[in-house]
Structures are given as structure tokens and as C-alpha cells.
Design an enzyme around this catalytic site. Structure first.
Site, PDB file in Angstrom:
ATOM      1  N   ARG A  13      10.617  83.071  51.909  1.00  0.00           N
ATOM      2  CA  ARG A  13       9.244  82.972  51.433  1.00  0.00           C
ATOM      3  C   ARG A  13       8.389  82.429  52.566  1.00  0.00           C
ATOM      4  O   ARG A  13       8.714  81.410  53.157  1.00  0.00           O
ATOM      5  CB  ARG A  13       9.178  82.085  50.189  1.00  0.00           C
ATOM      6  CG  ARG A  13       9.800  82.742  48.971  1.00  0.00           C
ATOM      7  CD  ARG A  13       9.777  81.833  47.747  1.00  0.00           C
ATOM      8  NE  ARG A  13      10.196  82.555  46.538  1.00  0.00           N
ATOM      9  CZ  ARG A  13      11.455  82.730  46.163  1.00  0.00           C
ATOM     10  NH1 ARG A  13      12.421  82.227  46.912  1.00  0.00           N
ATOM     11  NH2 ARG A  13      11.741  83.393  45.068  1.00  0.00           N
ATOM     12  N   THR A  61       6.446  89.463  45.964  1.00  0.00           N
ATOM     13  CA  THR A  61       6.455  90.384  47.100  1.00  0.00           C
ATOM     14  C   THR A  61       5.366  91.435  46.945  1.00  0.00           C
ATOM     15  O   THR A  61       4.634  91.750  47.897  1.00  0.00           O
ATOM     16  CB  THR A  61       7.827  91.066  47.208  1.00  0.00           C
ATOM     17  OG1 THR A  61       8.832  90.069  47.389  1.00  0.00           O
ATOM     18  CG2 THR A  61       7.865  92.053  48.366  1.00  0.00           C
ATOM     19  N   ASP A  71      11.976  91.551  35.420  1.00  0.00           N
ATOM     20  CA  ASP A  71      10.683  91.184  34.854  1.00  0.00           C
ATOM     21  C   ASP A  71       9.510  91.927  35.502  1.00  0.00           C
ATOM     22  O   ASP A  71       8.404  91.396  35.598  1.00  0.00           O
ATOM     23  CB  ASP A  71      10.472  89.667  34.977  1.00  0.00           C
ATOM     24  CG  ASP A  71      10.513  89.172  36.417  1.00  0.00           C
ATOM     25  OD1 ASP A  71      10.915  89.954  37.312  1.00  0.00           O
ATOM     26  OD2 ASP A  71      10.153  88.008  36.649  1.00  0.00           O
ATOM     27  N   GLU A 102      16.744  79.878  31.489  1.00  0.00           N
ATOM     28  CA  GLU A 102      16.203  78.717  32.194  1.00  0.00           C
ATOM     29  C   GLU A 102      14.735  78.476  31.867  1.00  0.00           C
ATOM     30  O   GLU A 102      14.243  77.351  32.004  1.00  0.00           O
ATOM     31  CB  GLU A 102      16.378  78.891  33.705  1.00  0.00           C
ATOM     32  CG  GLU A 102      15.607  80.065  34.289  1.00  0.00           C
ATOM     33  CD  GLU A 102      15.797  80.202  35.793  1.00  0.00           C
ATOM     34  OE1 GLU A 102      16.315  79.249  36.406  1.00  0.00           O
ATOM     35  OE2 GLU A 102      15.433  81.246  36.343  1.00  0.00           O
ATOM     36  N   LYS A 147      29.245  70.829  25.555  1.00  0.00           N
ATOM     37  CA  LYS A 147      29.319  70.849  27.009  1.00  0.00           C
ATOM     38  C   LYS A 147      28.243  71.787  27.560  1.00  0.00           C
ATOM     39  O   LYS A 147      27.756  72.667  26.860  1.00  0.00           O
ATOM     40  CB  LYS A 147      30.695  71.319  27.490  1.00  0.00           C
ATOM     41  CG  LYS A 147      31.865  70.484  26.959  1.00  0.00           C
ATOM     42  CD  LYS A 147      31.851  69.080  27.522  1.00  0.00           C
ATOM     43  CE  LYS A 147      33.061  68.292  27.038  1.00  0.00           C
ATOM     44  NZ  LYS A 147      33.037  66.884  27.529  1.00  0.00           N
TER      45      LYS A 147
END
Length: 328
Positions: free
Chosen positions: A76, A109, A134, A227, A252
Site C-alpha cells: 500500500r 486499487t 466484495d 471479522e 474456545k
């Protein structure tokens, strides 16, 4: 009449994804087939700024189709965010006689490429390479299928341990603010619950679902967590919350992390990368610019880059329904 294209540049940018090398190979070999030169710029936009490139031809890209990562590296570039940085990149491309750039990467990008093209009138063609899937205008991005299979393989192994110890596992997968990896891998791995950013199912529903699973006789469970899930807690806080409210669960956490980006690409990703990049080269030779190539209904299509950036692909609600039915 469009200017005759004699030299094409290619770069990979943003997060790496399996199949990027297959894409580079396809650009180089399609260029050789059509008798145009090809230069590969190192480390994305930063390589353009530093004039760091290598010559690519049909032989120099041999034996890379099976490799993960990208031989052109990726980075980046903060400098490219400035007008001065983009002007320097443009000067280097013009000095190298680049007639068109093929950009392999994600929405960041493409946004950089769009601004660059508008400022310096250098044609760019985007090829979607990201595990997150995405990007609007394509049903599949390069690397997504490989990442899915990596998650499935990992969750299958985790389930062995979960079953052996009667445990509840929360498995966090990548995807940023998109739940495609979580939803599809969750169904494929037989997860009891799937938490994605697009659907805030709430903590009560999660607790009720896990309690229902226990009452039905399940002795272990898998919860796939994207996430970017917006349930209000990170995966570790989520596991602690469930422990506090359902103390009979031994919960866990496994965060799969960047292993999802690595590994040899699947056949699907190799073929997808090949199809998209041959088309990208052909469009560049045809004088097209500021477009992205994608695959819709198994056909390679081209859409304007501005339209690819304007929208986000949507989750298939039918998959959510199927997930609910199969989690009994």
C-alpha cells in the site's frame, strides 16, 4: 481511431490473494500472443512511483500458475495518495512507453487507478483480485474460492477437536465488512451459527440457538464469525459472553487470519484469473479504458470502473434461510 497499443503494464496491489500469479501469467502470455510487450511493476503503485519493473514474457512466467502470493509483490503506497506521487508515477509510465495498465486488486486499487487515469489520461483496466469477494460487477473475485476451501479444511479439523472434547468453537474468518466467506464456508462446514456484517442477529438469538442445539442433543458446535460482524463484540468477547450466560459450554476461539490468503490456488481460481486477464489484455488492445472485467453467470463481462466502485455486492438471503434450516 484508438492508438495502437504496443506495451502493457501490470501490477498487483492491496491484500494478496491466491490466483494473482495465474493472473500475471495470463497477462504476460496474452500479451505475447498478441505481440505486444509487457512490463510488471513491483509492489503495486509504489513500483510505478519508483520506476521498479521487470519485463514479462511467455517464458518468464512459467511455473507460477500454481503459486500463491504474487511474484510482483504487493504494497500500500501512501505516496500514491498525493498528487505529487501520482504525477511521478505517470511520468515513469510515459517514459517506459506504457500504453495501458492492468491493475489486479480490490476496491482500493480500483479507486486509486480511477483517480490516476482521470488525472493523467493513462488507460487502466481493473481485474478483481481479493479473497473477500466484495467487488460489484463480478460474481467471483480471484482468490475467493481458494480462501473458502482453506476455511473449510481448517473448520473440518477444528470440528474433530470440538467433537472429541464436547466444545463450542468460535472460528473467525476474514472478509472485512463483507460476509461472503463466513456465510458460504459456514454452510459448507455445517456450522451451527454464522455471524456476518450484513445481518445483525443479536446476542439473544445466538444464545437461544446454542441452547436449542444443546437441548437437541448436540455435544459440540461451530460458530463462524466474520471479522466485520456487527453483533457488538469481538470474537473473544463473544466467547466470554457465551461462557457467562451458558456456563455448560466450554467455548474456545480460533482466528484463522492470514492463512486464508495463502496457499496454492484452486483450479477455479486459476481458470477465473486466466479468463479475466486474457479479456483485460484484449480490451486494452481495443483501446478500452477505465473499466473492470468480471464474471457474471459464467460469462466474462466488462463494466465501467465507476460503476464497479459505486455499489457493493449483496448477500444471497436464500443462503441465510438455508443456514437456518440446516442448523437444527
Amino acid at each position: 481511431m484508438a492508438k495502437r497499443v504496443k506495451r502493457i503494464g501490470v501490477m498487483t496491489s492491496g491484500g494478496d490473494s491466491p490466483g494473482m500469479n495465474a493472473a500475471i501469467r495470463a497477462v504476460a502470455r496474452a500479451s505475447s500472443y498478441y505481440r505486444v510487450e509487457c512490463l510488471g511493476f513491483m509492489r503495486g503503485f509504489q513500483g510505478m512511483i519508483e520506476n521498479d519493473y521487470i519485463e514479462l514474457n511467455a517464458r518468464s512466467v512459467r511455473n507460477i500458475i500454481n503459486l500463491g502470493g504474487t511474484i510482483l509483490k504487493s504494497a500500500r503506497s501512501k505516496e500514491f495518495l498525493t498528487e505529487e506521487g501520482r504525477a511521478k508515477a505517470a511520468a515513469n509510465l510515459k517514459k517506459a512507453n506504457i500504453d495501458a495498465m492492468i491493475l489486479i486488486g480490490g476496491d482500493g486499487t480500483f479507486r486509486g487507478g480511477k483517480v490516476f487515469s482521470e488525472e493523467h489520461n493513462i488507460p487502466v483496466i481493473g481485474v478483481p483480485g481479493t479473497i473477500d469477494n466484495d467487488i460489484f460487477g463480478t460474481h467471483y473475485t480471484i482468490g475467493y474460492d481458494t480462501a473458502l476451501n482453506t476455511v473449510i479444511d481448517a473448520v473440518d479439523k477444528i470440528r474433530d477437536t470440538a467433537s472429541s472434547h464436547n466444545r463450542l468453537f468460535f472460528v473467525e474468518v476474514m472478509g472485512r465488512d463483507a460476509g461472503f466467506i463466513a456465510l458460504n464456508s459456514g454452510i459448507g462446514a455445517g456450522a451451527e451459527e454464522i455471524l456476518i456484517p450484513e445481518e445483525d442477529l443479536g446476542l439473544d438469538r445466538l444464545l437461544n440457538s446454542l441452547e436449542r442445539s444443546r437441548r437437541s442433543g448436540k455435544t459440540s458446535s461451530i460458530v463462524i464469525v466474520s471479522e466485520g460482524d456487527k453483533i457488538g463484540k469481538n470474537v473473544f468477547e463473544l466467547a466470554a459472553y457465551v461462557k457467562d450466560n451458558l456456563p455448560y459450554y466450554d467455548a474456545k476461539v480460533t482466528v484463522l487470519g492470514h492463512i486464508q490468503r495463502g496457499g496454492s490456488p484452486t483450479c477455479f481460481d486459476r481458470v477465473l484469473a486466466s479468463r479475466l486477464c486474457v479479456k483485460a489484455v484484449e480490451l486494452a488492445l481495443d483501446g478500452q479504458q477505465d473499466i473492470m472485467v468480471g464474471m457474471m453467470n459464467n460469462e466474462i463481462k466488462a463494466i465501467e470502473l465507476v460503476n464497479a466502485l459505486k455499489s457493493k455486492p449483496t448477500i444471497n438471503k436464500e443462503l441465510l434461510r438455508i443456514s437456518d434450516i440446516l442448523s437444527v
